[in-house]
Motif scaffolding. Structure first.
Motif, short mmCIF file in Angstrom:
data_model
loop_
_atom_site.label_atom_id
_atom_site.label_comp_id
_atom_site.label_asym_id
_atom_site.label_seq_id
_atom_site.Cartn_x
_atom_site.Cartn_y
_atom_site.Cartn_z
N PRO A 53 42.09 30.75 82.59
CA PRO A 53 42.92 30.02 82.84
C PRO A 53 42.09 28.84 84.55
O PRO A 53 41.25 29.37 84.82
N VAL B 282 42.83 25.10 86.20
CA VAL B 282 43.51 24.07 87.19
C VAL B 282 42.49 23.16 87.69
O VAL B 282 41.73 23.36 88.29
N ARG C 16 37.16 16.50 81.23
CA ARG C 16 37.89 17.12 80.33
C ARG C 16 36.82 17.30 79.37
O ARG C 16 36.70 18.65 78.79
N GLU D 196 40.75 27.07 79.31
CA GLU D 196 42.01 26.76 79.43
C GLU D 196 42.94 26.46 80.64
O GLU D 196 42.99 26.51 81.27
N THR E 207 44.90 23.02 82.53
CA THR E 207 45.87 22.54 83.18
C THR E 207 45.07 21.32 84.25
O THR E 207 44.32 21.67 84.97
N ILE F 53 46.31 18.59 86.63
CA ILE F 53 47.31 18.17 87.72
C ILE F 53 46.56 16.61 88.59
O ILE F 53 46.08 16.74 89.29
N ALA G 78 53.78 20.25 90.47
CA ALA G 78 53.41 20.45 89.77
C ALA G 78 51.88 21.67 89.73
O ALA G 78 51.52 22.45 88.74
N ASP H 24 53.72 24.75 90.51
CA ASP H 24 54.17 25.77 88.75
C ASP H 24 52.83 25.87 88.15
O ASP H 24 52.74 26.98 87.57
N ALA H 25 51.79 25.41 88.58
CA ALA H 25 50.17 25.60 87.61
C ALA H 25 49.81 27.45 88.77
O ALA H 25 49.58 27.41 87.61
N THR I 21 51.58 29.79 86.76
CA THR I 21 51.76 30.06 85.48
C THR I 21 49.73 30.80 85.37
O THR I 21 49.23 31.94 84.78
N LEU I 22 49.12 30.23 86.42
CA LEU I 22 47.51 30.69 86.84
C LEU I 22 47.58 32.48 86.90
O LEU I 22 46.67 32.16 86.10
N SER J 132 48.71 33.61 83.79
CA SER J 132 47.64 34.21 82.74
C SER J 132 46.31 34.57 83.17
O SER J 132 46.09 35.97 82.51
#
Length: 214
Positions: free
Chosen positions: A127, A129, A155, A165, A167, A169, A199, A202-203, A206-207, A210
């Motif tokens: 994961p 970010v 990207r 994986e 995400t 921001i 964000a 939240d990330a 999630t990070l 994950s």
């Protein structure tokens, strides 16, 4: 658990990207108290500008004929690739500079490719970010729409080459608060700032979740 973080800002005391990344890291730390966070500050402690060329040319040089400088560059490339390999999760704070990717981040990415191999997915199943900050506006309809040549490159490398994986921001208009010509955009900039921090939180959660499952 090991979080690996990169910062590419050249302004560590006033970094918009670091602020957003700090919010991500805070959530990670809350979920994994005492876990390791390894950091590299590429903007303030840049990698040697000639290291990638030396590591690359070393690959075409018979081992007994490699110079000390080439051997040092190869060792650095392997070290950088190893940092990613050992990470359970990755956090990257990369500002947009002159419409492109930070030269410090590009030097790091090139060396990781040299150390790991061009086809090695060093972030597969990890994961990750990415915090991307921009002084102006680049969204559809903006005068400089399409001028962000950093985020698409990032990207491509992180997802298509390294299979992260990912995400992302994004925070734009970071210069609005201090630039008179952007005064009319300050309310919008404040909204984008608040949304980016939300964000990021939240990330971060999630990070952390994950990475636990990896």
């Amino acid at each position: 658990m090991n979080l690996f973080r990169i910062d590419a800002s050249i302004l560590p005391g006033n970094s918009a990207s670091a602020e957003i990344a700090d919010a991500v890291q805070a959530e990670w730390a809350a979920a994994h108290p005492g876990a390791t966070v390894q950091r590299r500050h590429l903007g303030t402690r840049p990698l040697p500008a000639d290291a990638w060329a030396l590591a690359t040319t070393a690959g075409f040089t018979p081992a007994p004929e490699r110079t000390d400088e080439q051997l040092q560059a190869l060792a650095l490339a392997e070290e950088l690739a190893g940092e990613l390999d050992r990470a359970d999760a990755v956090l990257l704070a990369v500002p947009l500079y002159n419409y492109g990717v930070s030269q410090h981040f590009k030097a790091w990415a090139d060396l990781v490719i040299s150390g790991a191999g061009a086809t090695t997915p060093v972030l597969k199943a990890k994961p990750t970010v990415l915090v991307s900050t921009k002084g102006g506006g680049y969204q559809p309809g903006a005068p400089r729409e399409g001028w962000d040549h950093s985020t698409p490159y990032l990207r491509r490398v992180l997802v298509d080459m390294w299979q992260a994986e990912l995400t992302v921001i994004e925070r734009e208009l970071t210069k609005a608060a201090t630039t008179p010509a952007m005064e009319s955009l300050r309310e919008e900039a404040a909204r984008i700032h608040a949304n980016a921090l939300d964000a990021a939180r939240d990330a971060g959660r999630t990070l952390a979740a994950s990475a636990t499952r990896v």
